[in-house]
Scaffold this motif. Sequence first.
Motif, PDB file in Angstrom:
ATOM      1  N   LYS B  91       0.842  -1.214   0.000  1.00 19.30           N
ATOM      2  CA  LYS B  91       0.000   0.000   0.000  1.00 19.30           C
ATOM      3  C   LYS B  91       0.868   1.251   0.000  1.00 19.30           C
ATOM      4  N   LEU B  92       1.965   1.190   0.738  1.00 14.13           N
ATOM      5  CA  LEU B  92       2.863   2.347   0.796  1.00 14.13           C
ATOM      6  C   LEU B  92       3.469   2.608  -0.577  1.00 14.13           C
ATOM      7  N   ASP B  93       3.898   1.526  -1.249  1.00 15.94           N
ATOM      8  CA  ASP B  93       4.479   1.683  -2.585  1.00 15.94           C
ATOM      9  C   ASP B  93       3.466   2.269  -3.554  1.00 15.94           C
ATOM     10  N   GLU B  94       2.216   1.829  -3.412  1.00 18.04           N
ATOM     11  CA  GLU B  94       1.177   2.383  -4.301  1.00 18.04           C
ATOM     12  C   GLU B  94       1.042   3.885  -4.101  1.00 18.04           C
ATOM     13  N   LEU B 100       4.856  10.177  -6.728  1.00 19.21           N
ATOM     14  CA  LEU B 100       6.133  10.507  -7.348  1.00 19.21           C
ATOM     15  C   LEU B 100       6.245  10.031  -8.791  1.00 19.21           C
ATOM     16  N   GLY B 101       5.206   9.416  -9.315  1.00 22.06           N
ATOM     17  CA  GLY B 101       5.293   8.988 -10.707  1.00 22.06           C
ATOM     18  C   GLY B 101       5.377   7.479 -10.824  1.00 22.06           C
ATOM     19  N   PRO B 102       5.576   6.969 -12.038  1.00 20.21           N
ATOM     20  CA  PRO B 102       5.511   5.529 -12.300  1.00 20.21           C
ATOM     21  C   PRO B 102       6.467   4.709 -11.428  1.00 20.21           C
ATOM     22  N   ASP B 103       7.716   5.105 -11.300  1.00 19.77           N
ATOM     23  CA  ASP B 103       8.653   4.329 -10.474  1.00 19.77           C
ATOM     24  C   ASP B 103       8.878   5.011  -9.135  1.00 19.77           C
ATOM     25  N   GLY B 104       7.834   5.556  -8.595  1.00 16.18           N
ATOM     26  CA  GLY B 104       7.959   6.322  -7.358  1.00 16.18           C
ATOM     27  C   GLY B 104       8.406   5.491  -6.187  1.00 16.18           C
ATOM     28  N   TYR B 105       8.113   4.199  -6.204  1.00 19.07           N
ATOM     29  CA  TYR B 105       8.458   3.368  -5.056  1.00 19.07           C
ATOM     30  C   TYR B 105       9.963   3.127  -4.974  1.00 19.07           C
ATOM     31  N   LYS B 106      10.694   3.430  -6.057  1.00 16.68           N
ATOM     32  CA  LYS B 106      12.147   3.205  -6.048  1.00 16.68           C
ATOM     33  C   LYS B 106      12.927   4.435  -5.609  1.00 16.68           C
ATOM     34  N   VAL B 107      12.240   5.561  -5.472  1.00 12.47           N
ATOM     35  CA  VAL B 107      12.969   6.818  -5.230  1.00 12.47           C
ATOM     36  C   VAL B 107      13.662   6.808  -3.872  1.00 12.47           C
TER      37      VAL B 107
END
Lengths: 409, 264
Positions: B91-94, B100-107
């Motif tokens: 849920k946090l990654d979503e 933050l955009g498409p790859d926001g979970y990697k930032v």
Amino acid sequence: MKRLRIARCGTQLLAPSAPRRPSCPCTAAFQRNSTPHNHRRSLTVQATAQLPDGETRHDIAASEELSEEPLKRAHSQARRHPPEALPSPHPRSAKQSAKLAALRSRLSLPSRFPLETLARTLVHPSADPDPAFNNASLSSLGSSLLSYYTTEHLFCNYPRLPIDIVFAAQYAYIGPKALATIASEWGIEAAAHPGGEVDPGLLQFLRLRSGEQLPPALRRRTPYKWNLTKTHRILVSDEFGSTSAEPNPEDLAKKPVPLEEAAQSFVRALVGSLHLHLGSPLVKRFFRDHFLSRQLDLASLFDFRHPTRDLSRLCAREGFEAPVARLISESGRLSRHPVFVVGVYSGKDKLGEGAGSSLDEARVRAAAAALKAWYLYKPLDVTVPSSTEGGVGAEAWKPNMIDCGEVIV
Amino acid sequence: MASRRPLRTLISTGPSALRAPQRVRRVIPETSACAFSTSAPTRDPATEIQYEAQSQARPRWQQTPARMIAPVRTRPLPKGPQFKVNDSPVKLDEMYNRMLGPDGYKVLSDEVKWLAVTHKSFDHGRRGFNDRLAFLGRRIVSLQASLALINSPQAKTTPEVDEYGRTPYTHPALAGLPGLTSEAKDSVMQIWRLAPIAQRYGLDKVTRWKPRKADDLEASGQNAVLATSLYAIVGAVALERGGEVANKIVQEKILAPMGLTFSG
């Protein structure tokens, strides 16, 4: 004794007049645009108003010829508004001010930084309420810039600093007293009373006479909330964690203010104007040279209430062994001035050491030293976030350490 | 040489105070903080606390430090429903992808992702909180808001002659300054303007905090907590990825929804 009048009876004694210079083809145009001295001042007033956007006084020579009508209008305006009637010096007097030119070179600013903007930064809203002529908006921008650069310096170099110490360090670097000190170090002098006739290189603000009370905007500062927590301070208050808001520039218009307030607004406005005219790389160098070069002993800002309890909770949170205080050495236990050196250990590691005249004092000092060692941790080389702005510095970027926060007891 | 006998045992927390003195197994949580102690603790398997073995590999955001929990709850449970807090990384990654955009979970790195949305009220601050990140994030948003007000197209007005017959000095660099007034600046950085933006990204579902009343989040100060989380994410991105990335996020994801556009 009557004075001899050379002009009447001694013309044959004077040197022969110089031969007329050959006439230049552009003399006509030159004479059209250059005017006798007493008309020049009123002319530039009218000329600036007539010129299209963006042009300054320097473009007068290149513009089309000026008719007689606006000249008469400008001349009458100058008679209606002599310099003494203006709240602050006219922008054109900035070019004639030796103080401004000296200030610009003293701060090692490039000559493309206009003296007119430097003059504007010295005008506090209490002298001139017009926002187009005072330093209120420049000061607001400069305040944001200063607090951003100071914050990133503190967070990158001292990632574990408690938030109270961050507030205090910000106040020490860019607080009102620090900025007032910096302004006096730069040689800024204040005008006795603001007006259009003062030198533009003086700091202009309505001075508070001795014994006079502060204006209501500075005196009655209603706090944000009755129980302001630190977290809420971060959200609503300024970078120093003040309990009440800073007064608006409009509330200080034509009200007497202390010198500190005017000096603070000048320094902030200068930083803001440097950003707009010269760009952020120069502002960062300026900040490093004038603000970060000031020495601040962060260790002296700490003030622990119960360091032993804090240290115990910190060790529990980080998973270290419970801290234990051991006596390292002592001297003169039964004398009038004993000295005990106590160390706080977590397992076999010594976290901190303190000396005191009683066992308890030494133990408490040791715990405080251990906490300072934790909170004042400093990584060796850091890259601040603003170093990547403008697309440069991306290859040298090193992610900064992010600490989880100070220990809550 | 320090004495073997401790000077006075400092107040230690719950479990070790109640039991006989025993060696506690040292837990090394995976955090960005470097471990302070270098010596290996002596291990006594007979008296080892059971839950410590399980908690060894778990990250800081997932569990309260074992030695900070009292064995018995002394205060009564508060009245009203319990507030359930998100503990799912998915849920946090979503939420980060939405913000933050498409790859926001990697930032952001794992620990920092959770730290940025953890308020100080959560778990009494034992798992870390986002105060410091919010402080930096607010400074960044404040500066970008000032620059946005200066660059806004409405700000560029022609200078007029004032009552004293003077026109201000004009320069292209100072063109947008009339747009930067204290009222405009104050109105941008209001909690009631930032909280709906945070809700749009779903921050209200993943922020970890403890409301005073679980059935009345508004009165418990949810808006302030959401604004803090929003600032903290900006601050975390600035510290981990640099100012350029953080400025872009502020301009596109926070100021643009508020109507502040950047012409330059």
